[in-house]
Enzyme design. Structure first.
Site, PDB file in Angstrom:
ATOM      1  N   GLY A  49       0.765  -1.243   0.000  1.00 54.97           N
ATOM      2  CA  GLY A  49       0.000   0.000   0.000  1.00 54.97           C
ATOM      3  C   GLY A  49       0.795   1.292   0.000  1.00 54.97           C
ATOM      4  O   GLY A  49       0.296   2.324  -0.427  1.00 54.97           O
ATOM      5  N   GLU A 103       4.326   3.872   6.286  1.00 52.46           N
ATOM      6  CA  GLU A 103       3.093   3.102   6.150  1.00 52.46           C
ATOM      7  C   GLU A 103       2.066   3.897   5.357  1.00 52.46           C
ATOM      8  O   GLU A 103       2.048   5.129   5.415  1.00 52.46           O
ATOM      9  CB  GLU A 103       2.514   2.808   7.547  1.00 52.46           C
ATOM     10  CG  GLU A 103       2.720   1.396   8.025  1.00 52.46           C
ATOM     11  CD  GLU A 103       1.846   0.364   7.310  1.00 52.46           C
ATOM     12  OE1 GLU A 103       1.436   0.580   6.139  1.00 52.46           O
ATOM     13  OE2 GLU A 103       1.594  -0.674   7.922  1.00 52.46           O
ATOM     14  N   ASP A 107      -4.341   1.686  11.219  1.00 51.10           N
ATOM     15  CA  ASP A 107      -5.739   1.453  11.600  1.00 51.10           C
ATOM     16  C   ASP A 107      -5.740   0.908  13.031  1.00 51.10           C
ATOM     17  O   ASP A 107      -5.597   1.663  13.981  1.00 51.10           O
ATOM     18  CB  ASP A 107      -6.321   0.481  10.557  1.00 51.10           C
ATOM     19  CG  ASP A 107      -7.778   0.153  10.764  1.00 51.10           C
ATOM     20  OD1 ASP A 107      -8.379   0.643  11.717  1.00 51.10           O
ATOM     21  OD2 ASP A 107      -8.342  -0.617   9.961  1.00 51.10           O
ATOM     22  N   LYS A 135      -6.076   6.451  11.482  1.00 53.60           N
ATOM     23  CA  LYS A 135      -7.460   6.420  11.982  1.00 53.60           C
ATOM     24  C   LYS A 135      -7.384   6.493  13.511  1.00 53.60           C
ATOM     25  O   LYS A 135      -7.266   5.468  14.181  1.00 53.60           O
ATOM     26  CB  LYS A 135      -8.150   5.119  11.560  1.00 53.60           C
ATOM     27  CG  LYS A 135      -8.379   4.964  10.066  1.00 53.60           C
ATOM     28  CD  LYS A 135      -9.083   3.638   9.771  1.00 53.60           C
ATOM     29  CE  LYS A 135      -9.244   3.400   8.285  1.00 53.60           C
ATOM     30  NZ  LYS A 135      -9.779   2.063   7.979  1.00 53.60           N
ATOM     31  N   PHE A 156     -13.542   2.840   5.512  1.00 52.15           N
ATOM     32  CA  PHE A 156     -12.674   2.083   4.607  1.00 52.15           C
ATOM     33  C   PHE A 156     -12.407   2.915   3.360  1.00 52.15           C
ATOM     34  O   PHE A 156     -13.322   3.375   2.693  1.00 52.15           O
ATOM     35  CB  PHE A 156     -13.320   0.742   4.223  1.00 52.15           C
ATOM     36  CG  PHE A 156     -12.420  -0.090   3.374  1.00 52.15           C
ATOM     37  CD1 PHE A 156     -11.313  -0.731   3.930  1.00 52.15           C
ATOM     38  CD2 PHE A 156     -12.641  -0.216   2.007  1.00 52.15           C
ATOM     39  CE1 PHE A 156     -10.460  -1.500   3.152  1.00 52.15           C
ATOM     40  CE2 PHE A 156     -11.791  -0.985   1.218  1.00 52.15           C
ATOM     41  CZ  PHE A 156     -10.703  -1.619   1.780  1.00 52.15           C
ATOM     42  N   ARG A 169      -5.564   0.348  -6.593  1.00 49.11           N
ATOM     43  CA  ARG A 169      -4.355   1.000  -6.081  1.00 49.11           C
ATOM     44  C   ARG A 169      -3.877   2.161  -6.962  1.00 49.11           C
ATOM     45  O   ARG A 169      -3.114   3.004  -6.522  1.00 49.11           O
ATOM     46  CB  ARG A 169      -3.196  -0.012  -5.988  1.00 49.11           C
ATOM     47  CG  ARG A 169      -3.402  -1.117  -4.973  1.00 49.11           C
ATOM     48  CD  ARG A 169      -2.117  -1.884  -4.764  1.00 49.11           C
ATOM     49  NE  ARG A 169      -2.311  -3.159  -4.090  1.00 49.11           N
ATOM     50  CZ  ARG A 169      -2.359  -3.321  -2.768  1.00 49.11           C
ATOM     51  NH1 ARG A 169      -2.237  -2.290  -1.984  1.00 49.11           N
ATOM     52  NH2 ARG A 169      -2.525  -4.520  -2.243  1.00 49.11           N
TER      53      ARG A 169
HETATM   54  P1  5GP Z   1      -3.618  -2.217  10.981  1.00 52.89           P
HETATM   55  O1  5GP Z   1      -2.651  -3.355  11.174  1.00 52.89           O
HETATM   56  O2  5GP Z   1      -3.119  -0.893  11.562  1.00 52.89           O
HETATM   57  O3  5GP Z   1      -5.002  -2.542  11.474  1.00 52.89           O
HETATM   58  O4  5GP Z   1      -3.814  -2.011   9.450  1.00 52.89           O
HETATM   59  C1  5GP Z   1      -2.747  -1.690   8.680  1.00 52.89           C
HETATM   60  C2  5GP Z   1      -2.876  -2.137   7.255  1.00 52.89           C
HETATM   61  O5  5GP Z   1      -4.208  -2.539   6.921  1.00 52.89           O
HETATM   62  C3  5GP Z   1      -2.543  -0.983   6.354  1.00 52.89           C
HETATM   63  O6  5GP Z   1      -1.179  -0.921   6.103  1.00 52.89           O
HETATM   64  C4  5GP Z   1      -3.387  -1.268   5.136  1.00 52.89           C
HETATM   65  O7  5GP Z   1      -2.656  -2.107   4.277  1.00 52.89           O
HETATM   66  C5  5GP Z   1      -4.606  -1.974   5.696  1.00 52.89           C
HETATM   67  N1  5GP Z   1      -5.716  -1.022   5.919  1.00 52.89           N
HETATM   68  C6  5GP Z   1      -6.116  -0.468   7.088  1.00 52.89           C
HETATM   69  N2  5GP Z   1      -7.151   0.372   6.915  1.00 52.89           N
HETATM   70  C7  5GP Z   1      -7.428   0.357   5.586  1.00 52.89           C
HETATM   71  C8  5GP Z   1      -8.390   1.040   4.753  1.00 52.89           C
HETATM   72  O8  5GP Z   1      -9.232   1.854   5.178  1.00 52.89           O
HETATM   73  N3  5GP Z   1      -8.326   0.765   3.422  1.00 52.89           N
HETATM   74  C9  5GP Z   1      -7.432  -0.107   2.875  1.00 52.89           C
HETATM   75  N4  5GP Z   1      -7.491  -0.297   1.557  1.00 52.89           N
HETATM   76  N5  5GP Z   1      -6.503  -0.760   3.624  1.00 52.89           N
HETATM   77  C10 5GP Z   1      -6.508  -0.524   4.959  1.00 52.89           C
HETATM   78 MG    MG Z   2       0.113  -0.957   4.718  1.00 50.66          MG
END
Ligand code: 5GP
Ligand code: MG
Length: 181
Positions: A49, A103, A107, A135, A156, A169
């Site tokens: 990402g 990053e 999230d 977030k 999302f 993407r």
């Molecule tokens: P975390 O481990 O902090 O919950 O999430 C991190 C990863 O989840 C991010 O690097 C991303 O790849 C994916 N992610 C989290 N939130 C979103 C979102 O709103 N949209 C998308 N497409 N990917 C997300």
């Molecule tokens: Mg990521």
């Protein structure tokens, strides 16, 4: 484009490209100041990402730095699985280095927490986290997010590197899931 259709869902534009670039410039200026006297920091970009963010951020950096990539995955569809899979690891020697993690979005923080522990274990001297999107309502981990270009609600989003089940993407703007679709 105002709206895009990916798989079974419709997304509407929420952060236009020029706004993304302006926010990245603010973070880059801060990094240029903070790392002025740090010897060759190592930027570690989290694939997939972060590729667009990494490219645009590095174009704004005036300091000398190294760049490497790691591939981690915690998301399936539109939600976190709570488990982080390492798909491609690091080749660099991390010991004693100043590391900046790049990053796309933080999230729940599960991904960052896992990567932070890996880098600590590998002997990094200093670890800072730099994310394009944060977030705040979802993030409850103790690791400080040192640089967050844009804060968003718990929705999302896709585009500018971020996917919905591997597509979407390529868009230069960021889109949010349209609840009416
Ligand atoms: P975390 O481990 O902090 O919950 O999430 C991190 C990863 O989840 C991010 O690097 C991303 O790849 C994916 N992610 C989290 N939130 C979103 C979102 O709103 N949209 C998308 N497409 N990917 C997300
Ligand atoms: Mg990521």
């Amino acid at each position: 484009m105002e709206r895009i259709r990916l798989h079974d869902k419709t997304f509407k534009i929420c952060i236009p490209h020029d706004e993304i670039l302006k926010s990245i410039k603010v973070v880059a200026d801060q990094i240029n100041k903070d790392y002025k006297n740090v010897e060759t920091p190592l930027f570690i970009s989290v694939l997939n990402g972060s590729f667009m963010f990494t490219s645009d951020l590095l174009k704004c950096l005036e300091i000398q730095c190294e760049l490497s990539f790691i591939k981690l995955s915690s998301y399936e569809g539109t939600g976190s699985t709570g488990e982080v899979k390492k798909m491609i690891g690091l080749s660099q020697n991390i010991k004693g280095r100043s590391v900046v993690v790049l990053e796309d979005i933080v999230d729940t923080g599960v991904t960052i927490e896992c990567l932070y522990a890996m880098l600590k274990e590998a002997g990094a001297a200093d670890i800072k986290i730099c994310t394009l999107l944060l977030k705040p309502e979802a993030y409850k981990k103790p690791i400080p997010i040192d640089y967050a270009a844009i804060k968003i609600p718990n929705d999302f989003i896709v585009g500018y590197g971020l996917d919905y089940d591997e597509i979407g993407r390529q868009y230069k703007d960021i889109y949010v899931l349209d609840p009416d679709s």
